[in-house]
Design an enzyme around this catalytic site. Structure first.
Site, PDB file in Angstrom:
ATOM      1  N   SER A 253       0.836  -1.187   0.000  1.00 62.04           N
ATOM      2  CA  SER A 253       0.000   0.000   0.000  1.00 62.04           C
ATOM      3  C   SER A 253       0.873   1.240   0.000  1.00 62.04           C
ATOM      4  O   SER A 253       2.093   1.139   0.066  1.00 62.04           O
ATOM      5  CB  SER A 253      -0.931  -0.001   1.206  1.00 62.04           C
ATOM      6  OG  SER A 253      -0.165   0.224   2.374  1.00 62.04           O
ATOM      7  N   LYS A 254       0.231   2.404  -0.040  1.00 62.95           N
ATOM      8  CA  LYS A 254       1.007   3.649  -0.162  1.00 62.95           C
ATOM      9  C   LYS A 254       2.027   3.810   0.946  1.00 62.95           C
ATOM     10  O   LYS A 254       3.071   4.397   0.755  1.00 62.95           O
ATOM     11  CB  LYS A 254       0.102   4.885  -0.169  1.00 62.95           C
ATOM     12  CG  LYS A 254      -1.133   4.753  -1.005  1.00 62.95           C
ATOM     13  CD  LYS A 254      -2.342   4.388  -0.144  1.00 62.95           C
ATOM     14  CE  LYS A 254      -3.072   3.192  -0.730  1.00 62.95           C
ATOM     15  NZ  LYS A 254      -3.634   2.260   0.226  1.00 62.95           N
ATOM     16  N   ARG A 255       1.674   3.304   2.102  1.00 69.11           N
ATOM     17  CA  ARG A 255       2.606   3.534   3.202  1.00 69.11           C
ATOM     18  C   ARG A 255       3.932   2.790   3.041  1.00 69.11           C
ATOM     19  O   ARG A 255       4.857   2.962   3.812  1.00 69.11           O
ATOM     20  CB  ARG A 255       1.951   3.161   4.539  1.00 69.11           C
ATOM     21  CG  ARG A 255       1.886   1.700   4.822  1.00 69.11           C
ATOM     22  CD  ARG A 255       1.009   1.379   6.036  1.00 69.11           C
ATOM     23  NE  ARG A 255       0.528   0.038   5.944  1.00 69.11           N
ATOM     24  CZ  ARG A 255       1.212  -1.018   6.383  1.00 69.11           C
ATOM     25  NH1 ARG A 255       2.384  -0.852   6.943  1.00 69.11           N
ATOM     26  NH2 ARG A 255       0.733  -2.230   6.248  1.00 69.11           N
ATOM     27  N   HIS A 256       4.005   1.935   2.024  1.00 67.63           N
ATOM     28  CA  HIS A 256       5.258   1.226   1.781  1.00 67.63           C
ATOM     29  C   HIS A 256       6.159   1.975   0.820  1.00 67.63           C
ATOM     30  O   HIS A 256       7.088   1.413   0.258  1.00 67.63           O
ATOM     31  CB  HIS A 256       4.977  -0.171   1.242  1.00 67.63           C
ATOM     32  CG  HIS A 256       4.234  -1.041   2.200  1.00 67.63           C
ATOM     33  ND1 HIS A 256       4.776  -1.457   3.387  1.00 67.63           N
ATOM     34  CD2 HIS A 256       2.991  -1.546   2.171  1.00 67.63           C
ATOM     35  CE1 HIS A 256       3.892  -2.186   4.035  1.00 67.63           C
ATOM     36  NE2 HIS A 256       2.789  -2.242   3.325  1.00 67.63           N
TER      37      HIS A 256
END
Length: 496
Positions: A253-256
């Site tokens: 996800s974006k947080r990665h």
RNA sequence: GGCCCGUUGGUCAAGCGGCCUAAGACACCGCCCUUUCACGGCGGUAACGCGGGUUCGAAUCCCGCACGGGUCACCA
């Protein structure tokens, strides 16, 4: 043999994800391997989740990666339209057939009712499936409710039987128990098709022979198969690709950080490197082929049977390593084409300068490209070739400029360089080596301060290459400037 | 929670019953090269999740467990 037709069917809800890119790439590989067609279909039936530029973004990312499609948006084809939002008539017709044949039925249950039902089931520890109570609604009752203006959904009447067997090229036969499914919705109350339904209707209409998609769809497949059967369609071959996971094994996800193709581009990755990296995620080339390989080179040996079943964690380090390799091996002119935007963006070059100094740019790139992994790094490593030095690297100042006599030494070095007729790496090196020999000092004593003077840094490409690229004038100026700086620097130091 | 898929070094992976005292690549460590940093060369550390079977023989086949992931929407 029947023609191979595969499709990539993204939903335009954002950028092209690295996982989606890999799916697209493997579809492409399979299509090319079998001299088949790759169809691109946009699954945009849920207007709530659509994002404005998404389709354009996805198309440009695919092109950037070198994944070209034979039919689809901006391309056309005999099986269009290629946007699901424009294919309503297909879904309506198929649903109508099913209802008429008694294989599907209207359901008027409200969301509240269903929620209540689900709650009861949860309390009793039963699977959260629809009871099927609208199944037995009498025809006149249905007509009556429709007349009242109620908006029903259409559900598939799932037949009674033990199991649904799904044949998957990568995973073998997968068996699902019938009681896992309820009479699921195929047409929503707004008249639009539910995913599984649209997917089946389109894959059939577009004569898709092989459905190659991500593993997350494996659990949907038995439902789709039920639809195929109800509609009397031939079932295509399925192949479910394993997922690509984040480094912490969770779903990407974006947080990665960087997870979309466009982000990799932003970071300064070359398309060939990203495509190469993605190819390696789930596919392994032969020993002779090696790991630096383009999708085009994989085509001849590609087969779905050899695709890995295991979820892969993506590793930026390896991507960057590959990227570095591609940067060093790239055609120089092509590299310049890719790199200049980064130089512009960093303010290292102006558009006009880029236009007027093409030869110089090439010579700079030639000397720095061996030691960088991304185009961003490439730009950063090029800075002092285009712009004046803004300061000397802190740790180098004390180490190389702080020694007694350095200013004189650099001044003498400057003198020698001034006498070099043809300013090549060989000639500047000879001039410096001679001086070093005459003074009976170690090479590093002169070379390191000179590097700092010319580049402002303690690391750079080979010093004499740098000199040659920089040219006599710039070298002499910078040395002079450094001599002044050192004298000032040491004077300041004595005061304190 | 039910169902489904998966499990070889930190990561990608080869392996499809004996060739495995398990290949290669990235990363990491050391040495060499060297004016710095890279590149390159050489070498090294490091893995078959666990427990049962089947077999003369299992990383490879079967079962169970554990763990990870996916999926169970009027999202796709």
């Amino acid at each position: 043999m029947e023609e191979v037709r595969v499709r990539f069917a993204p939903s335009p809800t954002g950028y092209l994800h690295i996982g989606g890119a890999r799916t697209a790439l493997f579809n492409w590989l399979f299509a090319r391997r079998n001299s088949g067609k790759l169809v691109l279909r946009i699954e945009d039936t849920d207007s709530d989740r659509l994002k404005e530029d998404s389709v354009a973004q996805i198309l440009s990312s695919l092109r950037w990666l070198g994944v070209d499609w034979d039919e689809g948006p901006e391309k056309g084809g005999d099986f269009g339209p290629y946007y699901q939002s424009q294919r309503q008539e297909f879904y309506t017709a198929a649903a109508k057939t099913l209802v008429e044949e008694g294989k599907a039925y209207y359901c008027f249950c409200s969301e509240e009712e269903l929620a209540k039902e689900r709650e009861e089931r949860r309390r009793e520890g039963l699977p959260l499936l629809y009871s099927g109570k609208c199944r037995s609604l009498a025809a006149n009752e249905v007509r009556e409710r429709l007349r009242q203006g109620l908006k029903p959904v259409i559900r598939l009447k799932v037949p009674n039987r033990d199991r649904v067997l799904v044949k998957d090229i990568i995973r073998g036969t997968v068996s699902f128990a019938r009681d896992q499914f309820d009479d699921f919705i195929i047409v929503k109350s707004n008249g639009l098709p539910a995913y599984n339904f649209a997917c089946v209707v389109d894959d059939h209409a577009m004569q898709i022979s092989h459905v190659i998609r991500a593993e997350e769809h494996l659990s949907n497949t038995p439902k789709q198969q039920l639809i195929y059967e109800a509609l009397g369609y031939e079932i295509p071959q399925f192949a479910h690709l394993s997922m690509i996971l984040a480094p912490d094994r969770s779903k990407l996800s974006k947080r990665h950080g960087a997870t979309s193709v466009s982000e990799f581009k932003e970071m300064g990755c070359l398309p060939e490197a990203v495509a190469n990296y993605l190819t390696l995620l789930g596919w392994s080339p032969t020993e002779e082929q090696g790991e630096i390989i383009s999708p085009a080179e994989v085509v001849s040996s590609f087969s779905l049977e050899k695709v890995s079943k295991t979820a892969a964690i993506y590793d930026l380090q390896k991507l960057f390593w590959l990227n570095g390799r591609y940067i060093t091996d790239y055609d120089l002119e092509k590299l310049a084409f890719q790199a200049v935007p980064f130089l512009l963006r960093e303010g290292i070059l102006s558009p006009l300068e880029a236009e007027q100094n093409q030869e110089y740019i090439l010579s700079v790139l030639r000397t720095v490209r061996d030691r960088v992994k991304t185009l961003r790094e490439l730009a950063e490593a090029s800075r002092y070739f285009f712009r004046d030095i803004e300061g000397y690297e802190e740790k180098g100042q004390e180490k190389y400029f702080g020694r007694p006599g350095v200013a004189d030494l650099l001044a003498r070095g400057r003198e020698r360089l001034a006498g070099v007729e043809v300013f090549t790496a060989e000639n500047t090196e000879r001039a410096y080596r001679d001086l070093i020999a005459e003074l009976a000092i170690k090479g590093g004593q002169l070379i390191h301060p000179t590097r700092l003077a010319l580049t402002g840094r303690t690391v750079s490409p080979g010093l004499f290459e740098v000199m040659a690229v920089l040219g006599r004038e710039r070298c002499l100026d910078r040395l002079e400037q450094a001599v002044k700086f050192i004298r000032l620097y040491n004077a300041e130091k004595e005061k304190t």
